[in-house]
Design an enzyme around this catalytic site. Structure first.
Site, PDB file in Angstrom:
ATOM      1  N   ASP A 118       0.796  -1.051  -0.163  1.00 56.38           N
ATOM      2  CA  ASP A 118      -0.049  -0.010  -0.105  1.00 56.38           C
ATOM      3  C   ASP A 118       0.898   1.234  -0.093  1.00 56.38           C
ATOM      4  O   ASP A 118       2.166   1.207   0.304  1.00 56.38           O
ATOM      5  CB  ASP A 118      -0.869   0.008   1.165  1.00 56.38           C
ATOM      6  CG  ASP A 118      -1.594   1.137   1.521  1.00 56.38           C
ATOM      7  OD1 ASP A 118      -2.475   1.680   0.679  1.00 56.38           O
ATOM      8  OD2 ASP A 118      -1.238   1.740   2.574  1.00 56.38           O
ATOM      9  N   ASP A 148       0.002   4.911   0.889  1.00 51.62           N
ATOM     10  CA  ASP A 148      -0.508   6.138   1.945  1.00 51.62           C
ATOM     11  C   ASP A 148      -0.256   5.459   3.377  1.00 51.62           C
ATOM     12  O   ASP A 148      -1.133   4.399   3.504  1.00 51.62           O
ATOM     13  CB  ASP A 148      -1.941   6.829   1.773  1.00 51.62           C
ATOM     14  CG  ASP A 148      -1.962   7.438   0.400  1.00 51.62           C
ATOM     15  OD1 ASP A 148      -1.013   8.452   0.383  1.00 51.62           O
ATOM     16  OD2 ASP A 148      -2.619   7.135  -0.342  1.00 51.62           O
ATOM     17  N   ASP A 198      -1.320  -0.926   5.892  1.00 49.83           N
ATOM     18  CA  ASP A 198      -1.371  -0.138   7.179  1.00 49.83           C
ATOM     19  C   ASP A 198      -2.921  -0.186   7.618  1.00 49.83           C
ATOM     20  O   ASP A 198      -3.267   0.473   8.844  1.00 49.83           O
ATOM     21  CB  ASP A 198      -0.811   1.113   7.356  1.00 49.83           C
ATOM     22  CG  ASP A 198      -1.678   2.191   6.540  1.00 49.83           C
ATOM     23  OD1 ASP A 198      -1.934   2.083   5.343  1.00 49.83           O
ATOM     24  OD2 ASP A 198      -1.941   3.241   6.998  1.00 49.83           O
TER      25      ASP A 198
END
Length: 230
Positions: A9, A11, A161
């Site tokens: 991922d 961001d 995250d």
């Protein structure tokens, strides 16, 4: 050990964009009909799943794609100021040097990612960047990647995250590593049952090695059974 395809991922996992995204979404709150987020509320949101956060915000599902598009455009203006997660570059270089293929799947725009990679001279580390337009469509992107690049699911490790990252990995039947330096807390990430939860970038290397070893043990066991049965 067999090399893996490690999908990140963007961001919160590779780039420290959380504060900037919160600022942008707060500026857009009136336009899209939801309440801005205070710093105290942000701490509380870290303990909610991505779906719970969307529900709590009160924003219309129909408006979400337009909000995401607007956030992407606003983030493009800030991308030159976005910093990488501390210590992540060394980990990416180490994983690449071990022969792993690295890629990115994100709900951010490909333009923003490419600009960030070029700014930080990371282009050589990543084989591919896939971008989606929905918050909860990453499993579809993973499946498209698998089909287009003819990758076996047991070769893939997804690193993210947020709960929606782990949810997407589980839905696509690929291994998942959750990182706690991004948006969601370790507690709420654990509820999604990732294969590993890591709190420091350097721990990613050990987690990947453990998943490699586990996969090879399973393969060896299956081969032994086949020989025995034959």
């Amino acid at each position: 050990m067999t090399a893996k395809v490690i999908i990140f991922d963007f961001d919160g996992t590779l780039a420290n964009t959380i504060d900037v995204i919160v600022d942008i979404t707060n500026r857009l709150a009136l336009e899209f009909g939801y309440q801005p987020t205070t710093h105290n509320e942000l701490d509380q949101l870290k303990n909610l799943s991505s779906r719970e956060i969307v529900k709590q915000s009160g924003i219309s599902i129909l408006k979400l794609p337009f909000l995401i598009k607007k956030v992407r455009a606003e983030l493009n203006k800030e991308i030159k100021n976005i910093k990488p997660i501390a210590g992540i570059k060394d980990v990416l270089q180490e994983l690449s040097s071990r022969g792993h293929r690295l890629g990115i799947i994100t709900s951010n725009s490909k333009e923003n990612i490419v600009d960030f990679l070029e700014k930080n001279e990371w282009q050589h580390l990543f084989e591919f960047v896939y971008s989606g337009t929905t918050l909860f469509g990453k499993s579809k992107i993973i499946n498209r990647l698998i089909k287009q690049k003819e990758i076996s699911r047991d070769q893939i490790i997804y690193v993210g995250d947020e709960t929606r990252d782990i949810e997407a990995a589980r839905k696509s039947n690929v291994k998942a590593i959750a990182v706690t330096w991004g948006f969601n807390s370790a507690e709420v990430l654990a509820q999604q049952n990732p294969d590993f939860i890591v709190s420091q970038p350097q721990e990613l290397i050990s987690a990947v090695m453990a998943l490699q070893a586990s996969e090879e043990t399973i393969d060896s066991y299956s081969l032994s059974n086949q020989i025995f049965l034959n």
